[in-house]
Design an enzyme around this catalytic site. Structure first.
Site, mmCIF file in Angstrom:
data_model
loop_
_atom_site.group_PDB
_atom_site.id
_atom_site.type_symbol
_atom_site.label_atom_id
_atom_site.label_comp_id
_atom_site.label_asym_id
_atom_site.label_seq_id
_atom_site.Cartn_x
_atom_site.Cartn_y
_atom_site.Cartn_z
ATOM 1 N N ASP A 60 0.846 -1.207 0.000
ATOM 2 C CA ASP A 60 0.000 0.000 0.000
ATOM 3 C C ASP A 60 0.877 1.251 0.000
ATOM 4 O O ASP A 60 0.365 2.371 -0.103
ATOM 5 C CB ASP A 60 -1.006 -0.014 1.158
ATOM 6 N N SER A 61 2.200 1.061 0.052
ATOM 7 C CA SER A 61 3.135 2.169 -0.169
ATOM 8 C C SER A 61 2.866 2.812 -1.537
ATOM 9 O O SER A 61 3.294 3.937 -1.785
ATOM 10 C CB SER A 61 4.587 1.673 -0.101
ATOM 11 N N ASP A 99 -1.149 -6.235 -0.415
ATOM 12 C CA ASP A 99 -1.171 -5.583 0.896
ATOM 13 C C ASP A 99 -2.587 -5.107 1.185
ATOM 14 O O ASP A 99 -3.156 -4.315 0.413
ATOM 15 C CB ASP A 99 -0.226 -4.362 0.824
ATOM 16 N N LYS A 129 -0.984 -9.544 2.830
ATOM 17 C CA LYS A 129 -0.244 -9.067 4.010
ATOM 18 C C LYS A 129 -1.149 -8.098 4.749
ATOM 19 O O LYS A 129 -1.895 -7.343 4.125
ATOM 20 C CB LYS A 129 1.051 -8.362 3.594
ATOM 21 N N GLU A 131 -1.218 -5.534 8.554
ATOM 22 C CA GLU A 131 -0.406 -4.956 9.626
ATOM 23 C C GLU A 131 -1.027 -5.219 10.995
ATOM 24 O O GLU A 131 -2.244 -5.191 11.138
ATOM 25 C CB GLU A 131 -0.282 -3.432 9.418
ATOM 26 N N GLU A 198 9.452 -4.223 10.422
ATOM 27 C CA GLU A 198 9.839 -2.918 9.868
ATOM 28 C C GLU A 198 10.364 -1.991 10.954
ATOM 29 O O GLU A 198 9.724 -1.797 12.002
ATOM 30 C CB GLU A 198 8.622 -2.264 9.163
HETATM 31 O O1 KIV Z 1 3.517 -1.113 1.680
HETATM 32 C C1 KIV Z 1 4.660 -1.563 1.628
HETATM 33 O O2 KIV Z 1 5.409 -1.354 0.673
HETATM 34 C C2 KIV Z 1 5.131 -2.343 2.768
HETATM 35 C C3 KIV Z 1 6.587 -2.644 2.840
HETATM 36 C C4 KIV Z 1 7.294 -1.452 3.344
HETATM 37 C C5 KIV Z 1 6.883 -3.845 3.667
HETATM 38 O O3 KIV Z 1 4.367 -2.681 3.612
#
Ligand code: KIV
Length: 295
Positions: A60-61, A99, A129, A131, A198
């Protein structure tokens, strides 16, 4: 678009087998390090897959490095799925992880499992993934019981920046570090196939990695993890706003793009582009015929 000339890529590398969550576990058992990078589009995913990366995270970056948001909080399921589909068209070998964005798994376990399923059904991902630590154990149990592999993510969890007081390293006191060790063990017990660590102290990340049988993937967590991930736009120097301390820049594509765009502008303004080799010709006789037709 004109047909590009074929590019020689040298000898073809041996075909790689699809990477799975089992491969992750086996790599950890063999002491082989796992490589992961983020991607958000087809050409980047294709290049990464050809380079041989083990896993691609559609992080989600993307909200920050591609869509220009201040942080990851505004990213929606639809935005994530759109970019997941592009990545899945480019990468056929790497393990693809989608994500889960803010508010797509926190409201209820039902919502979490439905949205996780969309990443596989509509996004072409192999896993998801999410969090968080102990507070996510129920969601992880439900998602994994639906047959969807889940990667955990603890330490600095960007979707909680307002609670954490900003993008700050985590686990720096004995009490905070102990909580992270407990969270990691709980996520393993809940069924995660791996955990992203992280921005935590290197020795804490190493200790967690040794206590878990599932692999840890570090970002800003030292080299004692079972693998590493970086945000590709940081690695390539494509994100102009800031570069976290833990990033190694392998290129400066932002500057290179700016140079290429400036060269193009100058070429157009001075009529150096398009040159004859970029131009479609017309037979003289046809041309004369046209002029005659037009009178
Ligand atoms: O969103 C993302 O790119 C991430 C990585 C920094 C692990 O969660």
């Amino acid at each position: 678009m004109s047909t590009p000339a074929p590019v020689s890529t040298g000898a073809l590398p041996a075909a790689r087998k699809k990477i799975t969550t089992l491969t992750f576990r086996q790599k950890k058992e063999r002491g082989e390090l796992i490589t992961m990078l983020t991607a958000y589009d087809y050409p980047t995913a294709l290049a990464m897959d050809k380079a041989g990366v083990d896993s691609i995270l559609v992080g989600d970056s993307l909200g920050m490095v591609v869509l220009g948001y201040e942080n990851t909080l505004p990213v929606t399921m639809e935005e994530m799925l759109h970019h997941c589909r592009a990545v899945s068209r480019g990468a056929k070998t790497a393990l693809l992880i989608g994500d889960m964005p803010f508010m797509s798994y926190q409201v209820s376990v039902e919502q979490a499992v439905r949205n996780a399923g969309r990443f596989l059904q509509e996004g072409g991902m192999d896993a998801v993934k999410l969090e968080g630590g102990r507070e996510r154990a129920d969601a992880i149990r439900t998602i994994t019981s639906a047959g969807i592999p889940v990667m955990g993510h603890i330490g600095l969890t960007p979707q909680s920046i307002h609670q954490l007081g900003g993008f700050r390293a985590q686990g720096k006191t004995a009490a905070a570090a102990k909580r992270l060790v407990e969270d990691a063990l709980l996520l393993e017990e809940a069924g995660c196939f791996g955990i992203v660590l992280e921005s935590v102290p290197a020795r804490l990340a190493e200790l967690i990695s040794k206590r878990l049988s599932i692999p840890t993937i570090g970002i800003g967590a030292g080299n004692g993890c079972d693998g590493q991930v970086l945000v590709t736009h940081d690695l390539l120097g494509l994100f102009d706003r800031f570069t976290p301390k833990f990033v190694k820049k392998y290129a400066n594509f932002h500057a290179e793009m700016q140079r290429a765009f400036a060269d193009y502008i100058e070429d157009v303004e001075t009529r150096r582009f398009p040159a004859p080799e970029h131009t479609v010709e017309m037979d003289d006789r046809e041309w004369e015929g046209l002029l005659k037709e037009l009178g």
